[in-house]
Design a protein around this motif. Structure first.
Motif, PDB file in Angstrom:
ATOM      1  N   GLU A  90     -29.312   0.182  -1.128  1.00 25.83           N
ATOM      2  CA  GLU A  90     -29.229  -0.629   0.082  1.00 25.83           C
ATOM      3  C   GLU A  90     -27.871  -0.496   0.751  1.00 25.83           C
ATOM      4  O   GLU A  90     -27.776  -0.416   1.983  1.00 25.83           O
ATOM      5  N   GLN A  91     -26.812  -0.462  -0.047  1.00 22.16           N
ATOM      6  CA  GLN A  91     -25.472  -0.291   0.507  1.00 22.16           C
ATOM      7  C   GLN A  91     -25.368   1.018   1.283  1.00 22.16           C
ATOM      8  O   GLN A  91     -24.829   1.067   2.388  1.00 22.16           O
ATOM      9  N   LYS A  92     -25.883   2.083   0.687  1.00 24.86           N
ATOM     10  CA  LYS A  92     -25.845   3.399   1.330  1.00 24.86           C
ATOM     11  C   LYS A  92     -26.624   3.373   2.643  1.00 24.86           C
ATOM     12  O   LYS A  92     -26.166   3.899   3.661  1.00 24.86           O
ATOM     13  N   LYS A  93     -27.787   2.728   2.638  1.00 23.69           N
ATOM     14  CA  LYS A  93     -28.614   2.627   3.841  1.00 23.69           C
ATOM     15  C   LYS A  93     -27.884   1.875   4.945  1.00 23.69           C
ATOM     16  O   LYS A  93     -27.881   2.302   6.112  1.00 23.69           O
ATOM     17  N   TYR A  94     -27.260   0.756   4.600  1.00 29.17           N
ATOM     18  CA  TYR A  94     -26.519  -0.036   5.579  1.00 29.17           C
ATOM     19  C   TYR A  94     -25.401   0.802   6.215  1.00 29.17           C
ATOM     20  O   TYR A  94     -25.242   0.828   7.441  1.00 29.17           O
ATOM     21  N   LEU A  95     -24.624   1.469   5.364  1.00 28.02           N
ATOM     22  CA  LEU A  95     -23.461   2.203   5.859  1.00 28.02           C
ATOM     23  C   LEU A  95     -23.865   3.423   6.680  1.00 28.02           C
ATOM     24  O   LEU A  95     -23.206   3.750   7.678  1.00 28.02           O
ATOM     25  N   GLN A  96     -24.932   4.097   6.275  1.00 24.50           N
ATOM     26  CA  GLN A  96     -25.407   5.232   7.071  1.00 24.50           C
ATOM     27  C   GLN A  96     -25.816   4.777   8.466  1.00 24.50           C
ATOM     28  O   GLN A  96     -25.531   5.450   9.461  1.00 24.50           O
ATOM     29  N   HIS A  97     -26.479   3.632   8.534  1.00 27.00           N
ATOM     30  CA  HIS A  97     -26.893   3.075   9.826  1.00 27.00           C
ATOM     31  C   HIS A  97     -25.677   2.728  10.686  1.00 27.00           C
ATOM     32  O   HIS A  97     -25.637   3.044  11.888  1.00 27.00           O
ATOM     33  N   ILE A  98     -24.669   2.107  10.077  1.00 36.24           N
ATOM     34  CA  ILE A  98     -23.472   1.712  10.811  1.00 36.24           C
ATOM     35  C   ILE A  98     -22.696   2.943  11.280  1.00 36.24           C
ATOM     36  O   ILE A  98     -22.226   3.004  12.430  1.00 36.24           O
ATOM     37  N   LEU A  99     -22.565   3.934  10.420  1.00 41.77           N
ATOM     38  CA  LEU A  99     -21.826   5.142  10.783  1.00 41.77           C
ATOM     39  C   LEU A  99     -22.478   5.867  11.959  1.00 41.77           C
ATOM     40  O   LEU A  99     -21.785   6.414  12.829  1.00 41.77           O
ATOM     41  N   MET A 127     -23.920   4.479  14.370  1.00 43.14           N
ATOM     42  CA  MET A 127     -23.549   3.731  15.570  1.00 43.14           C
ATOM     43  C   MET A 127     -22.248   4.254  16.156  1.00 43.14           C
ATOM     44  O   MET A 127     -21.993   4.110  17.361  1.00 43.14           O
ATOM     45  N   TYR A 128     -21.412   4.850  15.328  1.00 41.16           N
ATOM     46  CA  TYR A 128     -20.127   5.365  15.779  1.00 41.16           C
ATOM     47  C   TYR A 128     -20.125   6.897  15.826  1.00 41.16           C
ATOM     48  O   TYR A 128     -19.064   7.533  15.760  1.00 41.16           O
ATOM     49  N   GLY A 129     -21.317   7.458  15.908  1.00 42.22           N
ATOM     50  CA  GLY A 129     -21.444   8.899  16.093  1.00 42.22           C
ATOM     51  C   GLY A 129     -21.203   9.727  14.858  1.00 42.22           C
ATOM     52  O   GLY A 129     -21.018  10.942  14.947  1.00 42.22           O
ATOM     53  N   ILE A 130     -21.197   9.102  13.681  1.00 43.05           N
ATOM     54  CA  ILE A 130     -20.983   9.837  12.433  1.00 43.05           C
ATOM     55  C   ILE A 130     -22.329   9.942  11.718  1.00 43.05           C
ATOM     56  O   ILE A 130     -22.766   9.014  11.032  1.00 43.05           O
ATOM     57  N   GLU A 131     -23.015  11.071  11.920  1.00 37.80           N
ATOM     58  CA  GLU A 131     -24.341  11.249  11.351  1.00 37.80           C
ATOM     59  C   GLU A 131     -24.287  12.102  10.089  1.00 37.80           C
ATOM     60  O   GLU A 131     -23.363  12.894   9.894  1.00 37.80           O
ATOM     61  N   ASP A 132     -25.310  11.923   9.236  1.00 35.88           N
ATOM     62  CA  ASP A 132     -25.413  12.701   7.995  1.00 35.88           C
ATOM     63  C   ASP A 132     -24.122  12.645   7.185  1.00 35.88           C
ATOM     64  O   ASP A 132     -23.577  13.678   6.754  1.00 35.88           O
ATOM     65  N   ALA A 133     -23.605  11.446   6.986  1.00 32.59           N
ATOM     66  CA  ALA A 133     -22.372  11.282   6.211  1.00 32.59           C
ATOM     67  C   ALA A 133     -22.575  11.776   4.786  1.00 32.59           C
ATOM     68  O   ALA A 133     -23.607  11.523   4.157  1.00 32.59           O
ATOM     69  N   ALA A 134     -21.603  12.496   4.277  1.00 32.09           N
ATOM     70  CA  ALA A 134     -21.685  13.044   2.917  1.00 32.09           C
ATOM     71  C   ALA A 134     -21.650  11.921   1.886  1.00 32.09           C
ATOM     72  O   ALA A 134     -21.151  10.820   2.158  1.00 32.09           O
ATOM     73  N   TYR A 135     -22.177  12.224   0.696  1.00 34.28           N
ATOM     74  CA  TYR A 135     -22.203  11.243  -0.386  1.00 34.28           C
ATOM     75  C   TYR A 135     -20.790  10.738  -0.695  1.00 34.28           C
ATOM     76  O   TYR A 135     -20.575   9.536  -0.863  1.00 34.28           O
ATOM     77  N   ASP A 136     -19.818  11.668  -0.750  1.00 34.15           N
ATOM     78  CA  ASP A 136     -18.437  11.284  -1.057  1.00 34.15           C
ATOM     79  C   ASP A 136     -17.860  10.359   0.012  1.00 34.15           C
ATOM     80  O   ASP A 136     -17.064   9.470  -0.300  1.00 34.15           O
ATOM     81  N   THR A 137     -18.278  10.567   1.257  1.00 36.49           N
ATOM     82  CA  THR A 137     -17.806   9.706   2.343  1.00 36.49           C
ATOM     83  C   THR A 137     -18.281   8.269   2.139  1.00 36.49           C
ATOM     84  O   THR A 137     -17.511   7.322   2.294  1.00 36.49           O
ATOM     85  N   ILE A 138     -19.558   8.109   1.775  1.00 30.79           N
ATOM     86  CA  ILE A 138     -20.118   6.780   1.519  1.00 30.79           C
ATOM     87  C   ILE A 138     -19.417   6.116   0.343  1.00 30.79           C
ATOM     88  O   ILE A 138     -19.042   4.931   0.403  1.00 30.79           O
ATOM     89  N   VAL A 139     -19.213   6.886  -0.736  1.00 30.36           N
ATOM     90  CA  VAL A 139     -18.548   6.348  -1.929  1.00 30.36           C
ATOM     91  C   VAL A 139     -17.129   5.902  -1.592  1.00 30.36           C
ATOM     92  O   VAL A 139     -16.695   4.806  -1.977  1.00 30.36           O
ATOM     93  N   ASN A 140     -16.394   6.743  -0.873  1.00 34.54           N
ATOM     94  CA  ASN A 140     -15.017   6.402  -0.509  1.00 34.54           C
ATOM     95  C   ASN A 140     -14.970   5.196   0.424  1.00 34.54           C
ATOM     96  O   ASN A 140     -14.058   4.362   0.338  1.00 34.54           O
ATOM     97  N   LEU A 141     -15.958   5.114   1.309  1.00 29.64           N
ATOM     98  CA  LEU A 141     -16.014   3.976   2.232  1.00 29.64           C
ATOM     99  C   LEU A 141     -16.291   2.683   1.481  1.00 29.64           C
ATOM    100  O   LEU A 141     -15.694   1.636   1.775  1.00 29.64           O
ATOM    101  N   LEU A 142     -17.163   2.724   0.497  1.00 30.33           N
ATOM    102  CA  LEU A 142     -17.447   1.538  -0.317  1.00 30.33           C
ATOM    103  C   LEU A 142     -16.198   1.097  -1.084  1.00 30.33           C
ATOM    104  O   LEU A 142     -15.934  -0.102  -1.220  1.00 30.33           O
ATOM    105  N   ARG A 143     -15.433   2.057  -1.570  1.00 29.32           N
ATOM    106  CA  ARG A 143     -14.177   1.729  -2.257  1.00 29.32           C
ATOM    107  C   ARG A 143     -13.179   1.096  -1.290  1.00 29.32           C
ATOM    108  O   ARG A 143     -12.459   0.162  -1.643  1.00 29.32           O
ATOM    109  N   ARG A 144     -13.154   1.610  -0.078  1.00 28.57           N
ATOM    110  CA  ARG A 144     -12.249   1.067   0.946  1.00 28.57           C
ATOM    111  C   ARG A 144     -12.644  -0.359   1.302  1.00 28.57           C
ATOM    112  O   ARG A 144     -11.782  -1.235   1.460  1.00 28.57           O
TER     113      ARG A 144
END
Length: 234
Positions: free
Chosen positions: A104-113, A115-132
């Motif tokens: 669910e966290q990954k789904k939420y963040l992919q949707h939000i990203l 919105m800011y023109g960041i599509e198909d975010a890499a797995y590492d990007t999601i993980v790093n964003l969750l840590r941030r």
């Protein structure tokens, strides 16, 4: 009491021997002892080692003490237990809060990203964003390295993530800790209950504790301050 020692020096051994000492030589009731570490596997291993130690020595004790009542757990498990047992928060809507899972966290963040023109975010990007996001909630200053486009919009991403969580009645592990801290701050009668419940607190791997987690532990340990922590200062 704080004990600092390197890897393999026997910190866990020391901790379980201290629990035994509290019970067998200081007359502390097992159910008043709380032992916290950072992973479920570590908590289970420590509990197993303690049970083996006590089983070996039960025959030499005059009274078969209910040592099984010693509580072992992670920070998140302990804080979640406190929230559920305390019936906090009491608002009808908030009482339906449930823990979010990683999917669910990954789904939420992919949707939000998106919105800011960041599509198909890499797995590492999601993980790093969750840590941030986790660092932000814990009051730790930490920027995303090599993710300039995400870092540029982080404030908005963070706000959108929190808003989505609130709308869906979800909370993550950091929210749970924040909620527990708020509960102990707002409800002194609940704090007094858990201070009495957890009269002796032992923390393993103390070097990994966050400022917020430590603040809650300090509240629980007051006023007697029976707090024992072990960690690696390297």
């Amino acid at each position: 009491l704080q004990v600092l020692a390197g890897p393999g020096s026997g910190k866990t051994y020391l901790t379980i021997r201290r629990i035994r000492h509290l019970i067998c030589h200081q007359g502390v009731s097992p159910h008043q002892i709380l032992v916290i570490t950072f992973t479920k596997a570590a908590a289970l291993e420590m509990e197993q080692r303690f049970r083996v130690l006590m089983q070996e020595e039960l025959s030499s004790l005059q009274n078969h003490l209910p040592f099984q009542e010693v509580r072992f757990g992670t920070f998140h498990a302990v804080y979640y237990h406190m929230l559920m047992q305390s019936g906090y928060p009491s608002k009808k809507k908030e009482s339906r809060l449930s823990l979010i899972n990683s999917r669910e966290q990954k789904k939420y963040l992919q949707h939000i990203l998106m919105m800011y023109g960041i599509e198909d975010a890499a797995y590492d990007t999601i993980v790093n964003l969750l840590r941030r996001i986790s660092a932000e909630k814990n009051g730790i200053s930490k920027k995303l390295e090599g993710e300039d486009d995400v870092e540029e919009h982080f404030s908005d991403i963070f706000r959108e993530y929190c808003d989505m969580m609130k709308e869906e009645n979800k909370l993550d592990f950091d929210d749970m800790i924040l909620l527990c801290d708020r509960m102990l701050e707002e409800r002194p009668e609940i704090l007094a209950r858990w201070q009495k419940e957890f009269s002796y607190i032992l923390v393993d791997e103390f070097q990994d504790i966050s400022p917020l987690q430590y603040r809650i532990i300090q509240k629980l340990a007051a006023p007697s301050q029976n707090l024992f922590v072990v960690g690696d200062d390297d």
